[in-house]
Design a protein around this motif. Structure first.
Motif, PDB file in Angstrom:
ATOM      1  N   PRO A 117       0.831  -1.211   0.000  1.00  0.00           N
ATOM      2  CA  PRO A 117       0.000   0.000   0.000  1.00  0.00           C
ATOM      3  C   PRO A 117       0.861   1.255   0.000  1.00  0.00           C
ATOM      4  O   PRO A 117       2.052   1.210   0.328  1.00  0.00           O
ATOM      5  CB  PRO A 117      -0.756  -0.121   1.325  1.00  0.00           C
ATOM      6  CG  PRO A 117       0.236  -0.795   2.233  1.00  0.00           C
ATOM      7  CD  PRO A 117       1.030  -1.751   1.364  1.00  0.00           C
ATOM      8  N   PRO A 118       0.280   2.394  -0.331  1.00  0.00           N
ATOM      9  CA  PRO A 118       1.036   3.654  -0.215  1.00  0.00           C
ATOM     10  C   PRO A 118       1.233   4.003   1.259  1.00  0.00           C
ATOM     11  O   PRO A 118       0.507   3.499   2.128  1.00  0.00           O
ATOM     12  CB  PRO A 118       0.136   4.670  -0.919  1.00  0.00           C
ATOM     13  CG  PRO A 118      -1.228   4.084  -0.864  1.00  0.00           C
ATOM     14  CD  PRO A 118      -1.061   2.606  -0.899  1.00  0.00           C
ATOM     15  N   PRO A 119       2.207   4.853   1.570  1.00  0.00           N
ATOM     16  CA  PRO A 119       2.412   5.247   2.968  1.00  0.00           C
ATOM     17  C   PRO A 119       1.223   6.040   3.504  1.00  0.00           C
ATOM     18  O   PRO A 119       0.399   6.557   2.744  1.00  0.00           O
ATOM     19  CB  PRO A 119       3.683   6.101   2.910  1.00  0.00           C
ATOM     20  CG  PRO A 119       3.773   6.571   1.502  1.00  0.00           C
ATOM     21  CD  PRO A 119       3.169   5.492   0.666  1.00  0.00           C
ATOM     22  N   ALA A 120       1.155   6.136   4.821  1.00  0.00           N
ATOM     23  CA  ALA A 120       0.058   6.863   5.460  1.00  0.00           C
ATOM     24  C   ALA A 120      -0.004   8.296   4.940  1.00  0.00           C
ATOM     25  O   ALA A 120       1.019   8.971   4.808  1.00  0.00           O
ATOM     26  CB  ALA A 120       0.242   6.859   6.975  1.00  0.00           C
ATOM     27  N   GLY A 121      -1.207   8.732   4.642  1.00  0.00           N
ATOM     28  CA  GLY A 121      -1.414  10.093   4.170  1.00  0.00           C
ATOM     29  C   GLY A 121      -1.272  10.265   2.679  1.00  0.00           C
ATOM     30  O   GLY A 121      -1.425  11.387   2.178  1.00  0.00           O
ATOM     31  N   VAL A 122      -0.997   9.186   1.956  1.00  0.00           N
ATOM     32  CA  VAL A 122      -0.813   9.244   0.510  1.00  0.00           C
ATOM     33  C   VAL A 122      -1.860   8.370  -0.165  1.00  0.00           C
ATOM     34  O   VAL A 122      -2.142   7.260   0.285  1.00  0.00           O
ATOM     35  CB  VAL A 122       0.606   8.783   0.106  1.00  0.00           C
ATOM     36  CG1 VAL A 122       0.737   8.700  -1.416  1.00  0.00           C
ATOM     37  CG2 VAL A 122       1.649   9.740   0.678  1.00  0.00           C
ATOM     38  N   ARG A 123      -2.421   8.858  -1.239  1.00  0.00           N
ATOM     39  CA  ARG A 123      -3.362   8.068  -2.036  1.00  0.00           C
ATOM     40  C   ARG A 123      -2.929   8.095  -3.489  1.00  0.00           C
ATOM     41  O   ARG A 123      -2.293   9.062  -3.953  1.00  0.00           O
ATOM     42  CB  ARG A 123      -4.797   8.604  -1.901  1.00  0.00           C
ATOM     43  CG  ARG A 123      -4.946  10.056  -2.300  1.00  0.00           C
ATOM     44  CD  ARG A 123      -6.278  10.638  -1.835  1.00  0.00           C
ATOM     45  NE  ARG A 123      -6.352  12.073  -2.095  1.00  0.00           N
ATOM     46  CZ  ARG A 123      -6.903  12.617  -3.165  1.00  0.00           C
ATOM     47  NH1 ARG A 123      -7.467  11.835  -4.093  1.00  0.00           N
ATOM     48  NH2 ARG A 123      -6.919  13.926  -3.324  1.00  0.00           N
TER      49      ARG A 123
END
Length: 258
Positions: A117-123
């Motif tokens: 998944p992408p890192p936290a806070g990134v979409r």
């Protein structure tokens, strides 16, 4: 993976049997080379050559004359296994300039870990319209420090002509684009290419690039692509190896400017 067999398949399908990567481009076969001819903002260059020592210098001169006659700068994409073995030295002597070498890496899509998944806070969002393309271009210019006009031209042309063969994706931290990349599908072949993966400097090392690779691999798998190919920089090669890509050789862009 049988490295030699996959490399031979790649040469045959993606280089000798190349398809244009731009709606306005064409593939030509002449003088022992396969070349792409595009407009000024497209990619112009030699994709494959079947040369020997006796005819190599003549073929190099012919390509210089051809592209300069069109008013085009162009690239000779040389692979380490191409013949003759001293073709790079011949290109240098003819006035070409070498860009940094890259590693040709290929993975079997089914063998990759696709859940990153992408890192936290990134979409991750698809760039499917001019506004999305501009976000991808902003990342390209910040990450690589180069003019984004050719990328803008290529993405807009591909999206307008056939949305099914290119997938561009942008990583957003809030509203700020921090990473971008594209997947190029090549119908009729078992390959898809990963291109343009970049992350702005302040976000490197956080997993944005890995997430972009995994996202594109999932899309490629959904389209039935057996292999994923990437020309990896020294920075991205270790990440790709950890994800399951195999180095099959090196490739050097040799550039000729009018």
């Amino acid at each position: 993976m049988d490295h030699a067999a996959v490399l031979a398949l790649y040469d045959r399908e993606m280089r000798e049997g190349a398809r244009p990567d731009d709606p306005g481009a064409r593939i030509e076969r002449a003088g022992g080379v396969v070349r792409q001819v595009a407009d000024e903002l497209g990619w112009n260059g030699v994709l494959w050559s079947g040369l020997d020592a006796a005819g190599a210098d003549r073929a190099v001169r012919e390509q210089i004359a051809y592209f300069t006659g069109l008013g085009r700068d162009f690239e000779w994409k040389l692979y380490a296994h191409d013949a003759p073995a001293d073709l790079g030295a011949r290109l240098l002597a003819a006035g070409f300039r070498a860009e940094p070498a890259e590693t040709l890496m290929i993975a079997e899509t089914a063998a990759l870990a696709l859940g990153t998944p992408p890192p936290a806070g990134v979409r991750l969002v698809a760039a499917t319209d001019p506004a999305g393309v501009e976000l991808a271009v902003r990342v390209h210019e910040k990450a690589f420090g180069t003019d984004g006009a050719p990328l803008r031209h290529r993405l807009l042309a591909r999206l307008a002509a056939d949305r099914g063969t290119v997938v561009a994706v942008v990583a957003l931290a809030g509203a700020e684009p921090v990473g971008a990349a594209r997947l190029e599908l090549v119908p009729g072949t078992p390959f898809a290419g990963l291109w343009g993966g970049g992350t702005v400097e302040s976000w490197r090392g956080r997993g944005v690039y890995r997430a972009l690779v995994a996202h594109r691999a999932r899309v490629a798998a959904a389209h039935g692509c057996r292999y994923l190919q990437v020309d990896a920089s020294a920075m991205s090669r270790p990440v790709l190896e950890r994800l399951g890509f195999h180095p099959l050789g090196s490739t050097t862009p040799w550039c000729y400017e009018n």
